[in-house]
Design a protein around this motif. Structure first.
Motif, PDB file in Angstrom:
ATOM      1  N   GLU A  96       0.831  -1.201   0.000  1.00 36.44           N
ATOM      2  CA  GLU A  96       0.000   0.000   0.000  1.00 36.44           C
ATOM      3  C   GLU A  96       0.869   1.256   0.000  1.00 36.44           C
ATOM      4  O   GLU A  96       0.605   2.212  -0.736  1.00 36.44           O
ATOM      5  CB  GLU A  96      -0.926   0.000   1.212  1.00 36.44           C
ATOM      6  N   ILE A  99       2.320   1.747  -3.475  1.00 43.19           N
ATOM      7  CA  ILE A  99       1.302   2.230  -4.423  1.00 43.19           C
ATOM      8  C   ILE A  99       1.103   3.733  -4.257  1.00 43.19           C
ATOM      9  O   ILE A  99       1.071   4.482  -5.239  1.00 43.19           O
ATOM     10  CB  ILE A  99      -0.031   1.465  -4.235  1.00 43.19           C
ATOM     11  N   HIS A 100       0.985   4.198  -3.013  1.00 40.99           N
ATOM     12  CA  HIS A 100       0.811   5.633  -2.764  1.00 40.99           C
ATOM     13  C   HIS A 100       2.027   6.423  -3.237  1.00 40.99           C
ATOM     14  O   HIS A 100       1.881   7.497  -3.826  1.00 40.99           O
ATOM     15  CB  HIS A 100       0.548   5.897  -1.277  1.00 40.99           C
ATOM     16  N   ARG A 101       3.226   5.907  -2.995  1.00 40.50           N
ATOM     17  CA  ARG A 101       4.443   6.591  -3.436  1.00 40.50           C
ATOM     18  C   ARG A 101       4.477   6.698  -4.949  1.00 40.50           C
ATOM     19  O   ARG A 101       4.775   7.755  -5.517  1.00 40.50           O
ATOM     20  CB  ARG A 101       5.683   5.850  -2.928  1.00 40.50           C
ATOM     21  N   THR A 102       4.151   5.611  -5.639  1.00 43.20           N
ATOM     22  CA  THR A 102       4.169   5.604  -7.109  1.00 43.20           C
ATOM     23  C   THR A 102       3.140   6.581  -7.671  1.00 43.20           C
ATOM     24  O   THR A 102       3.437   7.329  -8.618  1.00 43.20           O
ATOM     25  CB  THR A 102       3.887   4.177  -7.640  1.00 43.20           C
ATOM     26  N   ARG A 103       1.954   6.600  -7.097  1.00 42.38           N
ATOM     27  CA  ARG A 103       0.919   7.539  -7.559  1.00 42.38           C
ATOM     28  C   ARG A 103       1.361   8.984  -7.359  1.00 42.38           C
ATOM     29  O   ARG A 103       1.153   9.835  -8.224  1.00 42.38           O
ATOM     30  CB  ARG A 103      -0.391   7.282  -6.818  1.00 42.38           C
ATOM     31  N   ARG A 104       1.976   9.252  -6.217  1.00 40.87           N
ATOM     32  CA  ARG A 104       2.447  10.605  -5.934  1.00 40.87           C
ATOM     33  C   ARG A 104       3.524  11.012  -6.939  1.00 40.87           C
ATOM     34  O   ARG A 104       3.511  12.119  -7.473  1.00 40.87           O
ATOM     35  CB  ARG A 104       2.974  10.689  -4.500  1.00 40.87           C
ATOM     36  N   GLU A 105       4.451  10.099  -7.233  1.00 40.02           N
ATOM     37  CA  GLU A 105       5.506  10.408  -8.200  1.00 40.02           C
ATOM     38  C   GLU A 105       4.921  10.642  -9.585  1.00 40.02           C
ATOM     39  O   GLU A 105       5.380  11.534 -10.303  1.00 40.02           O
ATOM     40  CB  GLU A 105       6.520   9.265  -8.252  1.00 40.02           C
ATOM     41  N   ARG A 106       3.935   9.885  -9.964  1.00 40.66           N
ATOM     42  CA  ARG A 106       3.309  10.079 -11.281  1.00 40.66           C
ATOM     43  C   ARG A 106       2.640  11.439 -11.369  1.00 40.66           C
ATOM     44  O   ARG A 106       2.701  12.098 -12.394  1.00 40.66           O
ATOM     45  CB  ARG A 106       2.289   8.981 -11.548  1.00 40.66           C
ATOM     46  N   ARG A 107       1.980  11.852 -10.272  1.00 40.36           N
ATOM     47  CA  ARG A 107       1.338  13.175 -10.284  1.00 40.36           C
ATOM     48  C   ARG A 107       2.381  14.269 -10.410  1.00 40.36           C
ATOM     49  O   ARG A 107       2.231  15.206 -11.182  1.00 40.36           O
ATOM     50  CB  ARG A 107       0.524  13.369  -8.999  1.00 40.36           C
TER      51      ARG A 107
END
Length: 120
Positions: A96, A99-107
């Motif tokens: 989890e 996933i949050h880290r990856t989403r933040r980096e994508r944003r």
């Protein structure tokens, strides 16, 4: 551990242990706090003594009972192991977080990439 678990399984014995947390008490005073017969309380005290949870001290003609929490350590350790989440719980928490880290980096990178495209 089984003997200790059996000893604390009874609500009267658990109440006796809670009373002894405050300090040593004579058998008569312990028995006086229950609506059951003195021989019944005596049997409960014997079970607690046999399990090692209490010890008795003779002072003159009076028998005092004292709490000994040492035997609870093994049971507490086993209960802590039982209550501890399995290895999967930690793995799902790590997943989890990833996933949050990856989403933040994508944003963050998505916004930067869009800004570069707009200036070009």
């Amino acid at each position: 551990m089984d003997q200790v678990a059996g000893a604390i399984a009874d609500p009267v014995r658990r109440e006796i242990l809670m009373m002894l947390r405050e300090g040593r008490l004579p058998a008569g005073e312990i028995a006086g706090r229950f609506p059951i017969s003195r021989p019944a309380v005596s049997r409960h005290l014997r079970v607690l003594r046999d399990s090692g949870l209490v010890r008795d001290e003779l002072v003159g003609r009076r028998r005092f009972y004292v709490l000994d929490t040492g035997p609870l350590a093994g049971l507490a350790e086993w209960m802590a192991l039982l209550a501890r989440p399995s290895g999967w719980g930690h793995r799902f928490d790590a997943l989890e977080t990833e996933i949050h880290r990856t989403r933040r980096e994508r944003r963050v990178h998505g916004t930067t990439d869009q800004a570069k495209e707009n200036t070009a």
